[in-house]
Design a protein around this motif. Structure first.
Motif, PDB file in Angstrom:
ATOM      1  N   PRO A  45       0.782  -1.237   0.000  1.00 35.69           N
ATOM      2  CA  PRO A  45       0.000   0.000   0.000  1.00 35.69           C
ATOM      3  C   PRO A  45       0.816   1.291   0.000  1.00 35.69           C
ATOM      4  CG  PRO A  45       0.177  -0.817   2.232  1.00 35.69           C
ATOM      5  CD  PRO A  45       0.986  -1.750   1.364  1.00 35.69           C
ATOM      6  N   PHE A  46       2.147   1.168   0.006  1.00 35.11           N
ATOM      7  CA  PHE A  46       2.979   2.360   0.169  1.00 35.11           C
ATOM      8  C   PHE A  46       3.579   2.827  -1.154  1.00 35.11           C
ATOM      9  CE2 PHE A  46       3.077   0.079   4.211  1.00 35.11           C
ATOM     10  CZ  PHE A  46       2.696   1.077   5.091  1.00 35.11           C
ATOM     11  N   HIS A  47       3.752   4.149  -1.262  1.00 39.60           N
ATOM     12  CA  HIS A  47       4.383   4.737  -2.434  1.00 39.60           C
ATOM     13  C   HIS A  47       5.904   4.632  -2.306  1.00 39.60           C
ATOM     14  CE1 HIS A  47       0.733   6.862  -4.042  1.00 39.60           C
ATOM     15  NE2 HIS A  47       0.347   6.657  -2.794  1.00 39.60           N
ATOM     16  N   LEU A  48       6.563   4.401  -3.428  1.00 40.65           N
ATOM     17  CA  LEU A  48       8.026   4.376  -3.418  1.00 40.65           C
ATOM     18  C   LEU A  48       8.571   5.797  -3.340  1.00 40.65           C
ATOM     19  CD1 LEU A  48       8.735   1.660  -6.149  1.00 40.65           C
ATOM     20  CD2 LEU A  48       8.784   1.375  -3.669  1.00 40.65           C
ATOM     21  N   TYR A  49       9.786   5.928  -2.822  1.00 42.66           N
ATOM     22  CA  TYR A  49      10.415   7.243  -2.727  1.00 42.66           C
ATOM     23  C   TYR A  49      10.569   7.867  -4.112  1.00 42.66           C
ATOM     24  CZ  TYR A  49      11.809   5.789   2.004  1.00 42.66           C
ATOM     25  OH  TYR A  49      11.804   5.363   3.307  1.00 42.66           O
ATOM     26  N   GLU A  50      10.453   9.189  -4.148  1.00 40.32           N
ATOM     27  CA  GLU A  50      10.614   9.929  -5.395  1.00 40.32           C
ATOM     28  C   GLU A  50      11.490  11.153  -5.148  1.00 40.32           C
ATOM     29  OE1 GLU A  50       6.598  10.890  -6.439  1.00 40.32           O
ATOM     30  OE2 GLU A  50       6.275   9.006  -7.524  1.00 40.32           O
ATOM     31  N   SER A 125       7.192   8.048  10.596  1.00 36.79           N
ATOM     32  CA  SER A 125       6.137   8.047  11.603  1.00 36.79           C
ATOM     33  C   SER A 125       4.783   7.993  10.912  1.00 36.79           C
ATOM     34  CB  SER A 125       6.232   9.299  12.473  1.00 36.79           C
ATOM     35  OG  SER A 125       5.903  10.456  11.719  1.00 36.79           O
ATOM     36  N   PHE A 126       3.771   7.579  11.660  1.00 40.82           N
ATOM     37  CA  PHE A 126       2.421   7.480  11.107  1.00 40.82           C
ATOM     38  C   PHE A 126       1.964   8.820  10.553  1.00 40.82           C
ATOM     39  CE2 PHE A 126      -2.216   7.637  11.568  1.00 40.82           C
ATOM     40  CZ  PHE A 126      -2.583   6.491  10.874  1.00 40.82           C
ATOM     41  N   SER A 127       2.305   9.905  11.237  1.00 41.29           N
ATOM     42  CA  SER A 127       1.868  11.240  10.808  1.00 41.29           C
ATOM     43  C   SER A 127       2.495  11.660   9.488  1.00 41.29           C
ATOM     44  CB  SER A 127       2.185  12.281  11.885  1.00 41.29           C
ATOM     45  OG  SER A 127       3.582  12.342  12.125  1.00 41.29           O
ATOM     46  N   ASP A 128       3.610  11.045   9.112  1.00 41.27           N
ATOM     47  CA  ASP A 128       4.291  11.396   7.859  1.00 41.27           C
ATOM     48  C   ASP A 128       3.728  10.644   6.650  1.00 41.27           C
ATOM     49  OD1 ASP A 128       6.008  13.173   9.087  1.00 41.27           O
ATOM     50  OD2 ASP A 128       7.533  11.655   9.495  1.00 41.27           O
ATOM     51  N   LEU A 129       2.878   9.660   6.898  1.00 39.26           N
ATOM     52  CA  LEU A 129       2.349   8.848   5.805  1.00 39.26           C
ATOM     53  C   LEU A 129       1.315   9.626   5.006  1.00 39.26           C
ATOM     54  CD1 LEU A 129       1.776   5.437   7.632  1.00 39.26           C
ATOM     55  CD2 LEU A 129       3.791   6.155   6.322  1.00 39.26           C
ATOM     56  N   LEU A 130       1.154   9.243   3.741  1.00 29.25           N
ATOM     57  CA  LEU A 130       0.087   9.788   2.922  1.00 29.25           C
ATOM     58  C   LEU A 130      -1.261   9.232   3.409  1.00 29.25           C
ATOM     59  CD1 LEU A 130       1.794   9.415  -0.572  1.00 29.25           C
ATOM     60  CD2 LEU A 130       1.466  11.537   0.713  1.00 29.25           C
ATOM     61  N   ILE A 131      -2.338   9.863   2.997  1.00 26.13           N
ATOM     62  CA  ILE A 131      -3.657   9.480   3.511  1.00 26.13           C
ATOM     63  C   ILE A 131      -3.978   8.015   3.203  1.00 26.13           C
ATOM     64  CG2 ILE A 131      -6.142   9.887   3.293  1.00 26.13           C
ATOM     65  CD1 ILE A 131      -5.531  12.829   2.862  1.00 26.13           C
ATOM     66  N   SER A 132      -3.734   7.581   1.975  1.00 26.08           N
ATOM     67  CA  SER A 132      -4.055   6.189   1.630  1.00 26.08           C
ATOM     68  C   SER A 132      -3.169   5.215   2.389  1.00 26.08           C
ATOM     69  CB  SER A 132      -3.908   5.969   0.117  1.00 26.08           C
ATOM     70  OG  SER A 132      -2.546   6.000  -0.270  1.00 26.08           O
ATOM     71  N   GLU A 133      -1.939   5.632   2.714  1.00 26.22           N
ATOM     72  CA  GLU A 133      -1.035   4.781   3.476  1.00 26.22           C
ATOM     73  C   GLU A 133      -1.506   4.650   4.919  1.00 26.22           C
ATOM     74  OE1 GLU A 133       3.112   5.728   1.025  1.00 26.22           O
ATOM     75  OE2 GLU A 133       2.576   6.958   2.754  1.00 26.22           O
ATOM     76  N   LYS A 134      -1.971   5.754   5.500  1.00 32.32           N
ATOM     77  CA  LYS A 134      -2.549   5.695   6.844  1.00 32.32           C
ATOM     78  C   LYS A 134      -3.751   4.755   6.864  1.00 32.32           C
ATOM     79  CE  LYS A 134      -1.220  10.392   8.273  1.00 32.32           C
ATOM     80  NZ  LYS A 134      -1.717  11.734   8.661  1.00 32.32           N
ATOM     81  N   ALA A 136      -4.322   2.225   4.970  1.00 33.87           N
ATOM     82  CA  ALA A 136      -3.878   0.831   4.859  1.00 33.87           C
ATOM     83  C   ALA A 136      -3.313   0.319   6.179  1.00 33.87           C
ATOM     84  CB  ALA A 136      -2.825   0.719   3.755  1.00 33.87           C
ATOM     85  N   VAL A 137      -2.569   1.165   6.883  1.00 39.69           N
ATOM     86  CA  VAL A 137      -2.013   0.772   8.181  1.00 39.69           C
ATOM     87  C   VAL A 137      -3.134   0.461   9.160  1.00 39.69           C
ATOM     88  CG1 VAL A 137      -0.753   1.611  10.210  1.00 39.69           C
ATOM     89  CG2 VAL A 137       0.169   2.005   7.918  1.00 39.69           C
ATOM     90  N   LEU A 138      -4.137   1.326   9.220  1.00 38.03           N
ATOM     91  CA  LEU A 138      -5.244   1.113  10.144  1.00 38.03           C
ATOM     92  C   LEU A 138      -6.033  -0.142   9.784  1.00 38.03           C
ATOM     93  CD1 LEU A 138      -6.543   4.768  10.584  1.00 38.03           C
ATOM     94  CD2 LEU A 138      -5.065   3.461  12.107  1.00 38.03           C
ATOM     95  N   LYS A 139      -6.202  -0.384   8.492  1.00 41.39           N
ATOM     96  CA  LYS A 139      -6.912  -1.588   8.066  1.00 41.39           C
ATOM     97  C   LYS A 139      -6.147  -2.838   8.491  1.00 41.39           C
ATOM     98  CE  LYS A 139      -8.858  -3.957   4.042  1.00 41.39           C
ATOM     99  NZ  LYS A 139      -9.082  -3.917   2.584  1.00 41.39           N
ATOM    100  N   ALA A 140      -4.812  -2.775   8.367  1.00 42.56           N
ATOM    101  CA  ALA A 140      -3.991  -3.919   8.762  1.00 42.56           C
ATOM    102  C   ALA A 140      -4.150  -4.212  10.245  1.00 42.56           C
ATOM    103  CB  ALA A 140      -2.525  -3.642   8.432  1.00 42.56           C
ATOM    104  N   ARG A 141      -4.193  -3.153  11.057  1.00 40.93           N
ATOM    105  CA  ARG A 141      -4.353  -3.352  12.494  1.00 40.93           C
ATOM    106  C   ARG A 141      -5.766  -3.815  12.844  1.00 40.93           C
ATOM    107  NH1 ARG A 141      -0.946  -1.390  15.968  1.00 40.93           N
ATOM    108  NH2 ARG A 141      -1.710  -3.227  17.052  1.00 40.93           N
TER     109      ARG A 141
END
Length: 320
Positions: A45-50, A125-134, A136-141
């Motif tokens: 679910p995460f974007h690669l570095y750019e 940190s969680f706060s640094d993630l993009l909205i869709s990444e956040k 996905a993290v919450l869904k995983a938990r």
């Protein structure tokens, strides 16, 4: 340099690498794997570095190589990346053909996903993630959380590989998180905020990307998430064709027909052109016969009553 000396230097380098691996207690050892044989995680679910960060990492790889091994799991026909998507991408762009890797086998879907999620949270940190990444993290938990004890073991293993401290699990609760409020406490969010982020996981990927870029308002995206995937794709195609930025008014009309949307309906609701109203002009002969000198409001009332009577008579089956 003579061949024997070359072999000695190479042997010393290998010994140093293995000593470092033993100090880190890397499980199952490290092996070099061809990059072409590794595919991204199937639900990554995460974007690669750019941009600048990517360029800096490529320069580092060219100078130092891959310092920390990636983590993969064995699958039919090769390997699937768990931890190290960015490192593999940087290695590929730096011209490397293989990466050092730790190979995992017999992982459950939940355990594999813990590696994917926790590696990224250890880097950002969680706060640094993009909205869709956040989301996905919450869904995983919320849905895919492995038992807490197993999760802590995985997190500590990743921490050792990344050279992090051993107290990385101190912020996690001792029980599996099963409610929005309990998850929210860990990430400093309200239960309602967790609910909204969880819903964004129902968006198709193009809409998730638009939310992350700021090209789609979150409140609009939340309403789109209630549409079935097929209808979301229908909306996306019309948006692209018409070059339309969807508004909350538009998406609420779409949602009111969720499950029954047609292409024609989507085009009508996403139209930015004002609807042309058709007016009917009463012929002069009818005005002269029935409405001469009458108050205009009275005329409107008579016409409306006549049309209502005609309409209901037609619905009852009479000739109209």
């Amino acid at each position: 340099m003579k061949a024997n000396n070359k072999r000695k230097v190479f042997g010393d380098a290998v010994d140093l690498l293995m000593d470092e691996i033993e100090e880190r207690q890397v499980p199952r050892g490290v092996q070099l794997i061809q990059i072409k044989n590794i595919q991204p995680f199937h639900d990554h679910p995460f974007h690669l570095y750019e941009g600048e960060r990517l360029e800096d990492m490529i320069a580092s790889v060219k100078e130092h190589g891959i310092l920390n091994p990636v983590i993969v799991q064995k699958i039919d026909g090769g390997y699937e990346m768990l931890s190290g998507h960015n490192r593999m991408n940087e290695a590929k762009l730096a011209g490397l053909k293989e990466v050092p890797a730790i190979v995992k086998t017999d992982l459950s879907e939940e355990e594999a996903y813990v590696y994917v999620i926790e590696t990224n949270l250890m880097q950002r940190s969680f706060s640094d993630l993009l909205i869709s990444e956040k989301a996905a993290v919450l869904k995983a938990r919320y849905e895919k959380g492995a038992c807490q004890g197993k999760r802590n073991d995985i997190v500590q293993e990743i921490a050792r590989l990344e050279g992090k401290s051993d107290d990385v699990t101190s912020g996690h609760s001792d029980q599996k998180l099963t409610t929005r409020d309990s998850i929210g406490k860990e990430y400093e969010l309200s239960g309602s905020s967790v609910g909204r982020l969880l819903k964004l996981n129902d968006l198709i990927k193009p809409f998730k990307d638009m939310v992350d870029r700021g090209a789609l308002y979150t409140k609009v995206a939340l309403q789109l998430a209630f549409l079935p995937e097929e209808e979301q794709n229908m909306v996306l195609n019309v948006m692209k064709e018409k070059n339309t930025r969807i508004t909350i008014e538009m998406v609420m009309k779409l949602r009111s027909h969720s499950g029954a949307l047609t292409d024609a309906m989507v085009r009508r609701y996403l139209s930015t052109e004002p609807v042309k109203k058709k007016c009917y002009k009463v012929p002069a002969r009818i005005v002269e016969k029935y409405f001469v000198g009458m108050d205009p409001n009275k005329v409107d009332s008579i016409v409306e009553q006549a049309l209502e009577a005609w309409f209901h008579k037609g619905k009852d089956g009479a000739d109209v």
